[in-house]
Design a protein around this motif. Structure first.
Motif, PDB file in Angstrom:
ATOM      1  N   MET A  85      -5.766   3.818   0.750  1.00  0.00           N
ATOM      2  CA  MET A  85      -4.616   3.127   0.187  1.00  0.00           C
ATOM      3  C   MET A  85      -3.926   2.287   1.252  1.00  0.00           C
ATOM      4  O   MET A  85      -3.752   2.739   2.387  1.00  0.00           O
ATOM      5  N   LYS A  86      -3.533   1.076   0.878  1.00  0.00           N
ATOM      6  CA  LYS A  86      -2.809   0.223   1.819  1.00  0.00           C
ATOM      7  C   LYS A  86      -1.415   0.786   2.028  1.00  0.00           C
ATOM      8  O   LYS A  86      -0.687   1.069   1.069  1.00  0.00           O
ATOM      9  N   ALA A  87      -1.047   0.952   3.286  1.00  0.00           N
ATOM     10  CA  ALA A  87       0.274   1.476   3.619  1.00  0.00           C
ATOM     11  C   ALA A  87       1.200   0.397   4.169  1.00  0.00           C
ATOM     12  O   ALA A  87       2.344   0.255   3.729  1.00  0.00           O
ATOM     13  N   THR A  88       0.686  -0.398   5.117  1.00  0.00           N
ATOM     14  CA  THR A  88       1.542  -1.351   5.813  1.00  0.00           C
ATOM     15  C   THR A  88       0.792  -2.639   6.135  1.00  0.00           C
ATOM     16  O   THR A  88      -0.439  -2.677   6.140  1.00  0.00           O
ATOM     17  N   GLU A  89       1.589  -3.665   6.438  1.00  0.00           N
ATOM     18  CA  GLU A  89       1.056  -4.957   6.881  1.00  0.00           C
ATOM     19  C   GLU A  89       2.041  -5.550   7.866  1.00  0.00           C
ATOM     20  O   GLU A  89       3.252  -5.565   7.617  1.00  0.00           O
TER      21      GLU A  89
END
Length: 253
Positions: A85-89
Motif C-alpha cells: 500500500m502506498k503510504a507517502t510521497e
C-alpha cells in the motif's frame, strides 16, 4: 501540383501515421491481446509458474471492499497473499487511504507492506523521516519499500546518492533492508551499481511472458490492468519469486 503526386503524398502520410500509431500505441501493449497460453484470472493471463500472488494499491483504487476481496480468495486458484500500500510521497504528501487499508489488510490476514514514492527534487532525509513518522511496521509485515521511477533531472550519481540517504536512514530505523521497486529499464540504466543489488528487488515489467532481468529479484509487477473483486478500479498484479514460506521469511521478525 499534379494529381498523381498529391495522391502519392497522401498515401505516404497515411502510411507514416499508421506506422507511428502502431509503434507508439499498439506495439508496447500487444501482449494484452495475445492468446492466453496458461490460466486466466483477474482479467489477465497469469504468468507461469508462481504460487504466491499479490496486489498493490493506493488512493487511485478508491474504497476497497475488504470482505469481498477476502472472500475472493476462497474461489480462485490464485489467492492474494500479500498487499503493498502506498503510504507517502515526497516529504509531505501522505496517501489518505493508507492507514485504513493498512489496518484492514492485517485484520483480514493479508501479508502487508508499505511503500514510499520517491521525489528526486525533495530532500531525501526529510522524505525518509516522513515515511518513518507515517508508517509503523510490526512483526509479520514486509520490509519498507522505496518506489523509484523519476530522475528529477538529477545526474545518475546524484540520484544514487539521494536514494542511498533514504535507504540507509530507513534501514537504520526498521532494522531491515528496504525493498527497492522500479522498472526493468530504470534499474538497468540508473541503478546498475552493485550497491543497489543488496536490496530485495521488486521489478515492474509489463506485457511480457517472463522476467528478462538477469539479476536476482523477489517481486514482479506483471500487469497494471488487473480486475479484482472488492476493488472497482484496475489494479497492479504481482507475483513473489518463491514459496509462501520464503515470503514469510522475508517479513519483519
Amino acid at each position: 501540383m499534379p494529381v498523381w503526386l498529391r495522391n502519392v503524398l497522401a498515401l505516404f502520410l497515411i502510411l507514416a501515421f499508421s506506422a507511428s500509431f502502431y509503434y507508439f500505441f499498439i506495439r508496447p501493449y500487444a501482449y494484452r491481446w495475445k492468446p492466453c497460453g496458461g490460466q486466466k484470472e483477474y482479467g489477465v493471463c497469469m504468468p507461469c509458474c508462481y504460487d504466491v500472488h499479490g496486489i498493490d494499491v493506493s488512493h487511485y483504487q478508491g474504497r476497497i471492499d475488504w470482505e469481498e476481496l477476502f472472500a475472493q480468495n476462497q474461489e480462485t486458484d490464485f489467492p492474494i497473499e500479500f498487499i503493498f500500500m502506498k503510504a507517502t510521497e515526497g516529504a509531505t504528501l501522505g496517501d489518505d487511504t493508507f492507514q485504513k487499508n493498512f489496518a484492514l489488510a492485517h485484520k483480514y490476514g493479508f501479508i502487508r507492506g508499505a511503500y514510499h514514492f520517491f521525489s528526486p527534487k525533495t530532500d531525501a532525509l526529510k522524505q525518509a523521516e516522513f515515511f518513518i513518522k507515517t508508517v509503523t511496521l510490526r512483526k509479520g509485515d514486509l520490509p519498507p519499500v522505496l518506489d523509484v521511477e523519476l530522475t528529477g533531472r538529477k545526474s545518475k550519481s546524484e540520484l544514487q546518492k539521494s536514494l542511498k540517504i533514504w535507504l540507509d536512514r530507513v534501514e537504520a530505523h526498521y532494522k531491515v533492508k528496504p525493498i527497492l521497486y522500479t522498472s526493468h529499464k530504470f534499474k538497468t540504466k540508473y541503478l546498475n551499481d552493485p550497491s543497489f543489488d543488496v536490496y530485495p528487488y521488486w521489478i515492474a515489467h509489463y506485457y511480457v511472458d517472463s522476467v528478462k532481468y538477469a539479476g536476482k529479484w523477489y517481486f514482479w509487477q506483471h500487469t497494471d490492468v488487473g480486475s479484482v473483486k472488492g476493488i472497482k478500479e484496475e489494479v497492479d498484479l504481482n507475483v513473489f519469486n518463491g514459496t509462501l514460506e520464503d515470503l514469510e521469511a522475508l517479513t519483519i521478525k
